[in-house]
Design a protein around this motif. Structure first.
Motif, mmCIF file in Angstrom:
data_model
loop_
_atom_site.group_PDB
_atom_site.id
_atom_site.type_symbol
_atom_site.label_atom_id
_atom_site.label_comp_id
_atom_site.label_asym_id
_atom_site.label_seq_id
_atom_site.Cartn_x
_atom_site.Cartn_y
_atom_site.Cartn_z
ATOM 1 N N ALA A 11 -106.760 -101.533 -78.624
ATOM 2 C CA ALA A 11 -106.038 -100.708 -78.082
ATOM 3 C C ALA A 11 -104.634 -100.599 -78.327
ATOM 4 O O ALA A 11 -104.340 -99.299 -78.872
ATOM 5 N N LYS A 16 -111.343 -98.668 -84.636
ATOM 6 C CA LYS A 16 -112.030 -98.203 -83.374
ATOM 7 C C LYS A 16 -113.374 -99.421 -84.033
ATOM 8 O O LYS A 16 -113.651 -99.665 -85.159
ATOM 9 N N LEU A 24 -117.332 -101.982 -74.049
ATOM 10 C CA LEU A 24 -117.207 -101.156 -72.655
ATOM 11 C C LEU A 24 -118.393 -100.036 -72.245
ATOM 12 O O LEU A 24 -118.647 -100.555 -71.323
ATOM 13 N N GLU A 42 -112.439 -95.274 -79.355
ATOM 14 C CA GLU A 42 -110.779 -95.913 -79.094
ATOM 15 C C GLU A 42 -110.628 -96.549 -77.841
ATOM 16 O O GLU A 42 -109.984 -95.523 -77.336
ATOM 17 N N THR A 43 -110.111 -97.379 -77.825
ATOM 18 C CA THR A 43 -109.595 -97.888 -76.397
ATOM 19 C C THR A 43 -108.214 -97.788 -76.335
ATOM 20 O O THR A 43 -107.529 -99.442 -76.827
ATOM 21 N N VAL A 45 -105.515 -99.735 -72.581
ATOM 22 C CA VAL A 45 -106.049 -100.369 -71.828
ATOM 23 C C VAL A 45 -104.285 -100.421 -70.838
ATOM 24 O O VAL A 45 -103.637 -100.747 -71.835
ATOM 25 N N VAL A 66 -107.522 -96.802 -67.813
ATOM 26 C CA VAL A 66 -108.089 -97.362 -69.182
ATOM 27 C C VAL A 66 -108.447 -95.480 -70.215
ATOM 28 O O VAL A 66 -108.894 -94.626 -69.288
ATOM 29 N N GLU A 68 -110.521 -94.077 -73.245
ATOM 30 C CA GLU A 68 -111.064 -93.964 -74.095
ATOM 31 C C GLU A 68 -110.800 -92.404 -75.361
ATOM 32 O O GLU A 68 -111.070 -91.338 -75.131
#
Ligand SMILES: [Zn+2]
Length: 459
Positions: A11, A16, A24, A42-43, A45, A66, A68
């Motif tokens: 995060a 990636k 996910l 790509e995350t 949170v 969240v 993305e």
């Protein structure tokens, strides 16, 4: 659950990983949210913050989001977040949407001098980074851009910008010999035919809206005649674009409302607005794009030692030379000796009263500052504008909604302005509650554009 093995820095650093994507997708599939999620994502949170989402409702404590690939895919209570691993804990913080300034100019100023020769992509991008550092993640430039702006804007829209998003009118329409624009950038028009050609030219380049100036600079310059303003409005609409006007006088605002204008980028400043104008604005959906209260205040603030000259939040975006000049007694004396100077506080008071009247009548409004020209400080001005709105009787929540959700509506930016699923993750993390004190919008912890933390000038 499997989420626990999500790589820790996915995060924060935006790496990636196939693993993250699979996890996910699995999690999402279980709750039916991420059916179309690509395998590689790509995350980001963030959790445990108080959310002020830009729609004008109450703040929501213990919220999570969240993100993305730069877009919000989920927002809700922290306890129900579908992804928890590598979450950034924002306990004690407040999250507002990225702020939107609906009236700026950029690229043309060095220290306190405005000149078209300063307009380079480098200077434009420096200004966009300054706005970003102040939490203004979207700006609308009102008619003083060179054509190089379109490459900057198009690159931003093709991906995930790392500086403030820009909307542009290209070159706004100025009446020949009249008020407005920047010499060497705007091509003044002499008649309706030339005006229509100039509007078509901006539309062909990809302008987001059309801007024109209708003013006589306190009866010192010729004013754009009605047949030209009508031609500008008609040509904009023929091109499918909204058209926004610089105005000063009530009578001009009324005539433009009748001619079909879509919004005003300044308040009426000569007289109180009346029911005839507010009715027309409401009926036709004409918006107060910008009230530019901070602009009216800045016009006379530097005729004496201004308190903000000692404010680090003000100073952080100004060059030492600009600060020196603003603080110099000679310059203050010259500002205060301008013929119109004694009338300027009255124009400010009228602008304040008129924004209040329009809002009470149900007219929509954005937060726009007219910052950019010398002494009208990028980024700082927007926070000052919201503070002035609260002094004017708006609640902090209304000021924030104007600077976020309403601003996006005015620009037709459907994926900006609020913290909601599917929108771009442009947001500002604050260290204190802006609903308690609007000046807390200045307590910026961090700024995100498209899910990525952007640099601050203070860093
Ligand atoms: Zn302006």
């Amino acid at each position: 659950m499997g989420n626990a093995i999500l790589p820790n820095n996915t995060a924060r650093h935006g790496r990636k990983t196939r693993l993250a994507g699979r996890l996910l997708a699995a999690t999402a599939g279980a709750i039916g949210l991420f059916a179309t999620l690509p395998a590689l994502a790509e995350t980001l949170v963030v959790k445990n913050f108080t959310l002020i989402d830009g729609r004008g409702g109450a703040a929501t404590p213990n919220s999570a989001m969240v993100v993305e690939d730069g877009r919000i895919v989920w927002v809700g209570p922290s306890a129900q977040a579908p992804v928890d691993a590598a979450a950034i804990d924002l306990t004690g913080k407040f999250v507002i949407p990225g702020l939107i300034d609906t009236h700026i100019h950029m690229g043309n100023v060095h220290d306190l001098t405005q000149d078209e020769r300063f307009y380079t992509t480098e200077n434009v991008e420096a200004d966009l980074r300054t706005y970003a550092s102040y939490g203004f993640t979207t700006v609308a430039v009102m008619g003083t851009d060179k054509d190089s702006v379109f490459a900057v804007r198009n690159a931003e829209r093709a991906g995930r910008p790392t500086m403030t998003r820009l909307f542009t009118a290209g070159q706004g329409i100025v009446f020949r010999g009249g008020y407005g624009g920047v010499p060497g950038i705007n091509r003044p028009v002499a008649n309706a035919r030339e005006a229509a050609i100039e509007v078509d030219a901006q539309a062909a380049k990809g302008a987001d809206y059309i801007k024109f100036w209708l003013d006589d600079e306190l009866a010192t310059m010729p004013k754009m005649p009605p047949e030209i303003s009508q031609a500008v409005i008609d040509a904009a609409h023929r091109n499918g674009l909204k058209v926004f006007a610089h105005i000063f006088y009530l009578e001009d605002a009324k005539r433009l409302a009748a001619q079909g204008v879509d919004g005003f980028v300044h308040s009426v400043r000569d007289k109180p607005v009346d029911k005839e104008l507010t009715d027309a604005m409401k009926e036709k959906g004409i918006v107060q794009v910008a009230a530019t209260l901070s602009r009216e205040a800045a016009m006379f603030a530097y005729g004496k030692p201004a308190p903000q000259l000692d404010d680090p939040f003000f100073k952080q975006s100004l060059s030492p030379e600009a600060l020196r000049l603003l603080a110099s007694p000679e310059r203050q004396k010259s500002v205060a000796s301008a013929p119109a100077f004694p009338r300027l506080p009255g124009f400010f008071d009228t602008a304040m009263a008129n924004l209040k009247r329009e809002a009470a009548a149900g007219v929509h409004y954005g937060v726009g500052t007219d910052s950019g020209p010398p002494g009208r400080v990028a980024g700082y001005s927007g926070h000052w504008e919201m503070e002035l709105m609260v002094k004017d009787g708006f609640t902090p929540g209304q000021a924030i909604q104007a600077a976020t959700g309403y601003g996006a509506e005015i620009l037709g930016a459907k994926d900006l302005g609020t913290i909601e699923r599917a929108k771009w993750a442009d947001f500002v993390v604050l260290d204190a509650d802006p609903l308690k004190d609007i000046r807390n919008t200045r307590k910026i912890n961090s700024v995100y554009i498209a899910g990525r933390k952007v640099r601050s000038v203070a860093q």
